[in-house]
Design a protein around this motif. Structure first.
Motif, PDB file in Angstrom:
ATOM      1  N   THR A 199      -3.718  10.636  -2.451  1.00  7.82           N
ATOM      2  CA  THR A 199      -4.216   9.415  -3.183  1.00  7.82           C
ATOM      3  C   THR A 199      -3.781   8.142  -2.551  1.00  7.82           C
ATOM      4  O   THR A 199      -2.365   8.032  -2.092  1.00  7.82           O
ATOM      5  CB  THR A 199      -3.656   9.264  -4.659  1.00  7.82           C
ATOM      6  N   ASP A 259       0.861  -1.253  -0.012  1.00  2.75           N
ATOM      7  CA  ASP A 259       0.047   0.085  -0.079  1.00  2.75           C
ATOM      8  C   ASP A 259       1.096   1.302  -0.110  1.00  2.75           C
ATOM      9  O   ASP A 259       2.241   1.392   0.417  1.00  2.75           O
ATOM     10  CB  ASP A 259      -0.892   0.146   1.190  1.00  2.75           C
ATOM     11  N   ILE A 266      -7.056  -4.467  -2.664  1.00  4.35           N
ATOM     12  CA  ILE A 266      -8.615  -4.392  -3.575  1.00  4.35           C
ATOM     13  C   ILE A 266      -8.527  -3.738  -4.804  1.00  4.35           C
ATOM     14  O   ILE A 266      -9.515  -3.195  -5.280  1.00  4.35           O
ATOM     15  CB  ILE A 266      -9.394  -3.591  -2.498  1.00  4.35           C
ATOM     16  N   ASN A 267      -7.156  -3.391  -5.150  1.00  7.33           N
ATOM     17  CA  ASN A 267      -6.740  -2.875  -6.210  1.00  7.33           C
ATOM     18  C   ASN A 267      -7.673  -1.667  -6.870  1.00  7.33           C
ATOM     19  O   ASN A 267      -8.056  -1.117  -7.777  1.00  7.33           O
ATOM     20  CB  ASN A 267      -7.249  -3.804  -7.631  1.00  7.33           C
ATOM     21  N   LYS A 268      -7.593  -0.560  -5.548  1.00  5.34           N
ATOM     22  CA  LYS A 268      -8.472   0.565  -5.564  1.00  5.34           C
ATOM     23  C   LYS A 268      -7.259   1.632  -5.278  1.00  5.34           C
ATOM     24  O   LYS A 268      -6.391   1.441  -4.527  1.00  5.34           O
ATOM     25  CB  LYS A 268      -9.310   0.751  -4.924  1.00  5.34           C
ATOM     26  N   ALA A 269      -7.414   2.813  -5.816  1.00  4.87           N
ATOM     27  CA  ALA A 269      -6.410   4.050  -5.774  1.00  4.87           C
ATOM     28  C   ALA A 269      -7.530   5.350  -5.362  1.00  4.87           C
ATOM     29  O   ALA A 269      -7.499   6.061  -6.291  1.00  4.87           O
ATOM     30  CB  ALA A 269      -5.853   4.269  -6.669  1.00  4.87           C
ATOM     31  N   PRO A 270      -8.055   5.564  -4.388  1.00  4.28           N
ATOM     32  CA  PRO A 270      -8.927   6.603  -4.042  1.00  4.28           C
ATOM     33  C   PRO A 270      -8.163   7.959  -4.076  1.00  4.28           C
ATOM     34  O   PRO A 270      -7.065   7.895  -3.665  1.00  4.28           O
ATOM     35  CB  PRO A 270      -9.724   6.370  -2.728  1.00  4.28           C
ATOM     36  N   ARG A 271      -8.728   9.037  -4.811  1.00  4.57           N
ATOM     37  CA  ARG A 271      -8.050  10.151  -4.869  1.00  4.57           C
ATOM     38  C   ARG A 271      -8.894  11.334  -4.225  1.00  4.57           C
ATOM     39  O   ARG A 271      -9.867  11.636  -4.692  1.00  4.57           O
ATOM     40  CB  ARG A 271      -7.682  10.581  -6.406  1.00  4.57           C
ATOM     41  N   ILE A 291      -3.338   4.065  -2.372  1.00  5.03           N
ATOM     42  CA  ILE A 291      -3.246   2.925  -3.380  1.00  5.03           C
ATOM     43  C   ILE A 291      -3.311   1.770  -2.435  1.00  5.03           C
ATOM     44  O   ILE A 291      -2.320   1.307  -1.499  1.00  5.03           O
ATOM     45  CB  ILE A 291      -1.964   2.886  -4.114  1.00  5.03           C
ATOM     46  N   PHE A 292      -4.526   0.995  -2.231  1.00  2.00           N
ATOM     47  CA  PHE A 292      -4.603  -0.487  -1.686  1.00  2.00           C
ATOM     48  C   PHE A 292      -4.720  -1.376  -2.547  1.00  2.00           C
ATOM     49  O   PHE A 292      -5.441  -1.752  -3.448  1.00  2.00           O
ATOM     50  CB  PHE A 292      -6.039  -0.360  -1.141  1.00  2.00           C
ATOM     51  N   THR A 293      -3.512  -2.074  -2.689  1.00  2.00           N
ATOM     52  CA  THR A 293      -3.116  -3.145  -3.222  1.00  2.00           C
ATOM     53  C   THR A 293      -4.019  -4.337  -3.254  1.00  2.00           C
ATOM     54  O   THR A 293      -4.274  -5.139  -4.441  1.00  2.00           O
ATOM     55  CB  THR A 293      -1.750  -3.884  -3.268  1.00  2.00           C
TER      56      THR A 293
END
Length: 144
Positions: free
Chosen positions: A58, A44, A64-69, A60-62
């Protein structure tokens, strides 16, 4: 001879102290248009991008493969006031605390700027009640 050595040592110490004090002064202008990255563990990452009046974060959560910005108004201050002061956003100041306003949660976040060099930014995020992950000291590496 002893007077010359004493004068040299005194001048050297004063010069060194002045440089150290100056190095600890952090201003908005030294952050604007910079980008910092911090490894959070398990792959992460957190990325901070400073604009004049907004901090773009940003995550980056690996797993769950999400990257909220998210974009937050922010300012720097020398005191830890209880209220977020929107009038200070985008103003040039020299400081030791970073405040950001989470518009979705209607809440401020505060961290202490422990150090800033051309390559690293060290922030101490204060733990908040009922916050998952709590606070801690994080070292961000300059990307831009």
């Amino acid at each position: 001879m002893k007077n010359n050595i004493a004068k040299f040592v005194l001048v050297f110490l004063c010069s060194t102290m002045a440089l150290c004090i100056h190095a600890q002064t952090i201003s908005v202008s030294s952050l604007i248009d910079t980008k910092w990255e911090c490894e959070k563990g398990d792959g992460d990452k957190e990325i901070l991008e400073f604009r004049k009046d907004s901090l773009i974060r940003t995550l980056i959560f690996t797993i769950i493969n999400k990257a909220p910005r998210m974009s937050y108004p922010y300012y720097l201050s020398n005191d830890k006031s209880a209220e977020f002061d929107m009038k200070k956003v985008g103003r040039s100041t020299s400081v030791k605390y970073l405040f950001e306003w989470n518009t979705k949660m209607n809440d401020k976040n505060c961290c202490k700027i422990t150090s800033l060099t051309k390559d690293t930014l060290v922030l101490y995020w204060e733990p908040k009640p009922f916050n998952v992950g709590g606070g801690g000291k994080w070292t961000y590496v300059r990307v831009r």
